[in-house]
Design an enzyme around this catalytic site. Sequence first.
Site, short mmCIF file in Angstrom:
data_model
loop_
_atom_site.label_atom_id
_atom_site.label_comp_id
_atom_site.label_asym_id
_atom_site.label_seq_id
_atom_site.Cartn_x
_atom_site.Cartn_y
_atom_site.Cartn_z
N HIS A 465 9.22 -72.92 32.48
CA HIS A 465 10.03 -73.58 31.45
C HIS A 465 11.30 -72.76 31.17
CE1 HIS A 465 10.43 -75.93 27.58
NE2 HIS A 465 11.16 -74.86 27.27
N GLU A 466 11.14 -71.49 30.90
CA GLU A 466 12.30 -70.66 30.59
C GLU A 466 13.22 -70.52 31.80
OE1 GLU A 466 12.89 -70.29 27.62
OE2 GLU A 466 10.89 -70.68 26.84
N HIS A 469 15.52 -73.46 31.85
CA HIS A 469 16.68 -73.24 30.98
C HIS A 469 17.67 -72.30 31.67
CE1 HIS A 469 15.41 -75.30 27.39
NE2 HIS A 469 14.35 -74.55 27.19
N HIS A 472 19.74 -73.94 34.31
CA HIS A 472 20.75 -74.79 33.68
C HIS A 472 21.95 -73.94 33.25
CE1 HIS A 472 21.07 -78.50 30.73
NE2 HIS A 472 21.90 -78.60 31.73
ZN LIG Z 1 12.70 -74.91 25.85
#
Ligand SMILES: [Zn+2]
Length: 676
Positions: A465-466, A469, A472
Amino acid sequence: MDNPLLENAPLPAFCRIRPEHVEPAIDQLLADGRKLIAELTAKADEATWETFVDPIEEEDDRLSRAWGPVSHLNSVMNSDELRAAYNACLPKLSDYASEVGQNPDLYRAYKRVSEQPGLNAAQRKMLENTLRDLHLAGVDLPPEKKTRYREISQELSSLTAKFAENVLDATNAWHKHLTDETRLAGLPASAKALARQHAKERELDGWVLTLDFPSFEPVMRYAEDRDLRREVYEAFTTRASDQGPHAGQWDNTEVMERILALRHEQAQLLGFGSYAELSLAPKMARSTDEVLAFLDDLAERSVARARGELDELKTFALTEHGVDDIQPWDLGYWSEKLRRHRYAISDEELKPYFPLEGVVHGMFAVAERLFGVRIEPADGVDTWHPDVRFYRILDEAGETRAQFFLDPFARRRKQGGAWMNGAVTRMKMAHRAQLPAAHLVCNFTPPVDGQPSLLTHREVETLFHEFGHGLHHMLTKVDYPPVAGIHGVPWDAVELPSQFMENWCWERESLDLFAAHWETGERIPEDLFRRMTAAKNFQSAMQMVRQLEFALFDFRIHMEYDPASGGRVYEILDDVRDRVAVLKPPATNRFAHGFSHIFSGGYAAGYYSYKWAEVLSADAFSLFEERGIFDPQSGHAFREQILEKGGSADAMELYVAFRGREPNTDALLRHSGIAA
Ligand SMILES: [Zn+2]
């Protein structure tokens, strides 16, 4: 003074940053910023991108390049001296931010630049966002409305703080003292130890239960004593209200009414019909109708299934345990029993397959196959702790595109949880070009006694998940910091890449790339894999309708507010519950009085964002289900439209460019096991 925070090196000089550097650097940069703004706004009528936007962005970037490492170190290497320096700067920074946000000359200059020809799409988007945010801060209002806007803002900030204080005080005011250990039957050892500790702190014998989550949650889930569960439930769900053990003390009833009234007035001042409309102005969702239709669609398709799950639970409690009455305070308890009965799966069983080193390599391999990049470790870079690793991301041509730090382990004076933040934002302006850099911070268990760091499956998901990010932030090709990477991405779309990456933790094909038993090298056995995926969707429809209840309630109270009839908080909540709740809470339930997300956090008329982003990430992944989970073309499209463009274009347009159509809820419902 030689101050490392004022250097313009490609990466922060972590080793040399000392608490005594912090205040002088921030003072210097804020003074420089004020001077520059004064100079530039004095000739606002001549402002162009080159003479106005470029210098402001470069100055802003100097400030974030100095403050970024300070706030990062404050989180990961906290010390009393650093904390003091950090706290001393907070009011200075917030004063500066409100000065900038309230400056009508800045607004005028941005407006002038935005009307000039020759701007590219990213520049136009950046100016559009800036003008919108200044408008939402009330900068362009006529004087008397501006005064009223400021009064409202001030009153709202003290009311939202008051709301949180009431919840906190009410939470702290209650405890349950027990001296008879049999009443704690069923609680795990860790929860009992906590209760024992709470008693000691109060110089009491026995055990003390509180309403803090680590105490409350195990009681609801494990305590066999039904009266105890009911008592704790009632205390928890009546906090800060006119009901329950502290009825009338710290009561948020009036606070909520006033908050809703002021938000409505503020929205009207800015020209919106309701606060819900105002909330959507910077978001991906385009209208209140669209949000309501979205939530209704999910509700319509989940409620029957959720009722079925409750029936299953009732049948289980009856046939296995002879219990024929399930109340809200029984739900967690029987659900936990059913979950264990059905799946018999524990964190411990999966952990040996997830040694940190293997997971990190696997995660890089997934990103490399999907996005055509290469990730390499690099030495000789200054970090803040010996555990921290450093990597570079290279593109197909072998060019470095970004760099990142990974700080994996828990340690003293490091903030808990996991997060990604930008260390450097990509920028290409008149006098400055720089590559993006990120921090990925986790709190995994370090290696002990010859055993490597082993992650739970949930922690593996967190890391992916991190990293999502991070990609991105780092794969952006946008040159202007306010719309590069995750900057400028709407709140309801920013979780798309992160949740999207989590999908690769659930697929056999990707798990086989990295999940291997740390001692035997064996892959996850088929039976374990099946149980793990089956347990994922346990009671997913009940969880879905619970989230929809919160989201619909939040959205409707902000959309339907009418000064003539007031907030109608519980009237609307009851109406929502009639439609989507499977088990109606007792009449004394005062959920709204403790709903801090929307009354004191940033989620007002925005709670729907959780589901919105889940729909996006599930729908995005469904393309890979159709074409193969490592389909290079789909990976390329995601990289190009979503990761590289970041906040530089309208979020819905980017999504459509990637997916070929607008998102729909099918994939999320299918992944949750709610629809076929
Ligand atoms: Zn998040």
